[in-house]
Enzyme design. Structure first.
Site, PDB file in Angstrom:
ATOM      1  N   ASN A 299      44.187  34.204  37.721  1.00  0.00           N
ATOM      2  CA  ASN A 299      43.868  34.840  38.985  1.00  0.00           C
ATOM      3  C   ASN A 299      44.906  34.409  40.016  1.00  0.00           C
ATOM      4  O   ASN A 299      45.156  33.214  40.185  1.00  0.00           O
ATOM      5  CB  ASN A 299      42.458  34.435  39.420  1.00  0.00           C
ATOM      6  CG  ASN A 299      41.989  35.202  40.628  1.00  0.00           C
ATOM      7  OD1 ASN A 299      42.604  35.145  41.681  1.00  0.00           O
ATOM      8  ND2 ASN A 299      40.882  35.896  40.484  1.00  0.00           N
TER       9      ASN A 299
ATOM     10  N   GLU B 134      42.394  38.686  34.256  1.00  0.00           N
ATOM     11  CA  GLU B 134      42.491  39.616  33.136  1.00  0.00           C
ATOM     12  C   GLU B 134      43.545  40.689  33.397  1.00  0.00           C
ATOM     13  O   GLU B 134      44.282  41.078  32.485  1.00  0.00           O
ATOM     14  CB  GLU B 134      41.127  40.258  32.863  1.00  0.00           C
ATOM     15  CG  GLU B 134      40.054  39.256  32.479  1.00  0.00           C
ATOM     16  CD  GLU B 134      39.309  38.638  33.664  1.00  0.00           C
ATOM     17  OE1 GLU B 134      38.261  38.018  33.423  1.00  0.00           O
ATOM     18  OE2 GLU B 134      39.772  38.770  34.817  1.00  0.00           O
TER      19      GLU B 134
ATOM     20  N   CYS C 180      34.563  40.701  35.793  1.00  0.00           N
ATOM     21  CA  CYS C 180      33.924  41.527  36.818  1.00  0.00           C
ATOM     22  C   CYS C 180      34.061  42.992  36.400  1.00  0.00           C
ATOM     23  O   CYS C 180      34.662  43.309  35.370  1.00  0.00           O
ATOM     24  CB  CYS C 180      34.602  41.288  38.170  1.00  0.00           C
ATOM     25  SG  CYS C 180      36.302  41.906  38.229  1.00  0.00           S
TER      26      CYS C 180
ATOM     27  N   CYS D 172      37.782  44.208  35.927  1.00  0.00           N
ATOM     28  CA  CYS D 172      38.410  43.772  34.678  1.00  0.00           C
ATOM     29  C   CYS D 172      37.705  44.370  33.465  1.00  0.00           C
ATOM     30  O   CYS D 172      38.353  44.721  32.476  1.00  0.00           O
ATOM     31  CB  CYS D 172      38.434  42.258  34.632  1.00  0.00           C
ATOM     32  SG  CYS D 172      39.403  41.575  36.002  1.00  0.00           S
TER      33      CYS D 172
ATOM     34  N   HIS E 286      43.524  39.828  39.502  1.00  0.00           N
ATOM     35  CA  HIS E 286      42.537  39.069  38.729  1.00  0.00           C
ATOM     36  C   HIS E 286      43.197  38.551  37.458  1.00  0.00           C
ATOM     37  O   HIS E 286      44.207  39.088  37.004  1.00  0.00           O
ATOM     38  CB  HIS E 286      41.364  39.975  38.377  1.00  0.00           C
ATOM     39  CG  HIS E 286      40.491  40.308  39.546  1.00  0.00           C
ATOM     40  ND1 HIS E 286      39.129  40.416  39.434  1.00  0.00           N
ATOM     41  CD2 HIS E 286      40.781  40.565  40.840  1.00  0.00           C
ATOM     42  CE1 HIS E 286      38.607  40.721  40.606  1.00  0.00           C
ATOM     43  NE2 HIS E 286      39.604  40.826  41.485  1.00  0.00           N
TER      44      HIS E 286
ATOM     45  N   ASP F 173      36.320  36.667  46.716  1.00  0.00           N
ATOM     46  CA  ASP F 173      36.793  37.105  45.401  1.00  0.00           C
ATOM     47  C   ASP F 173      35.813  38.049  44.716  1.00  0.00           C
ATOM     48  O   ASP F 173      36.206  39.009  44.083  1.00  0.00           O
ATOM     49  CB  ASP F 173      37.072  35.901  44.499  1.00  0.00           C
ATOM     50  CG  ASP F 173      37.819  36.293  43.235  1.00  0.00           C
ATOM     51  OD1 ASP F 173      38.955  36.777  43.366  1.00  0.00           O
ATOM     52  OD2 ASP F 173      37.265  36.136  42.126  1.00  0.00           O
TER      53      ASP F 173
END
Length: 144
Positions: A39, A52, A77, A80, A50, A140
């Site tokens: 991140n 990923e 999330c 992602c 992010h 975030d």
């Protein structure tokens, strides 16, 4: 310890040491790391950075993701998880979901196998970060 989860944890620690959010990710194909990331929302002032997404960008363009496994220290999330579904990644191995439940049901409803390791190191890293940086964490995950 799974060697790929350890790499993801190392990436999360790298992010934390840079002043960012400690989430790491690794993309593996046929037992080989093809991308890793962390991140970088804070470091790059980029809301899309992010772990990923960074990992997928670092893996570069590949013709098919069907034989890949995505490792992430935290349950992805919706942003992602959307990338996982969009690219056809069939398996996601997660370090933990105790601190953030994320989009597990979304991924599973799209045929993605999700394995949550409930890894104590991942849980502790995020719990400590959230306790010490509640405003940054809420930013975030899009909460006030």
């Amino acid at each position: 310890m799974d060697e790929f989860m350890q790499i993801a944890i190392d990436m999360a620690i790298k992010g934390r040491n840079e002043g960012g959010i400690p989430i790491g990710s690794v993309l593996v194909e046929n037992g080989k790391v093809i991308g890793k990331g962390h991140n970088q929302r804070v470091q790059n002032k980029d809301p899309m950075a992010h772990a990923e997404i960074d990992c997928l960008k670092n893996a570069g363009r590949i013709s098919s993701y069907k034989n890949t496994i995505l490792y992430s220290t935290l349950m992805p999330c919706y942003l992602c998880a959307g990338a996982v579904v969009q690219f056809g990644i069939k398996k996601v191995v997660v370090g933990e979901s105790a601190n953030f439940t994320g989009a597990r049901s979304f991924m599973e409803s799209h045929g993605v196998e999700v394995l949550d390791l409930a890894h104590p190191d991942c849980i502790d890293i995020m719990k400590s970060f959230i306790n010490n940086n509640p405003d940054l964490w809420n930013e975030d995950i899009g909460e006030e």
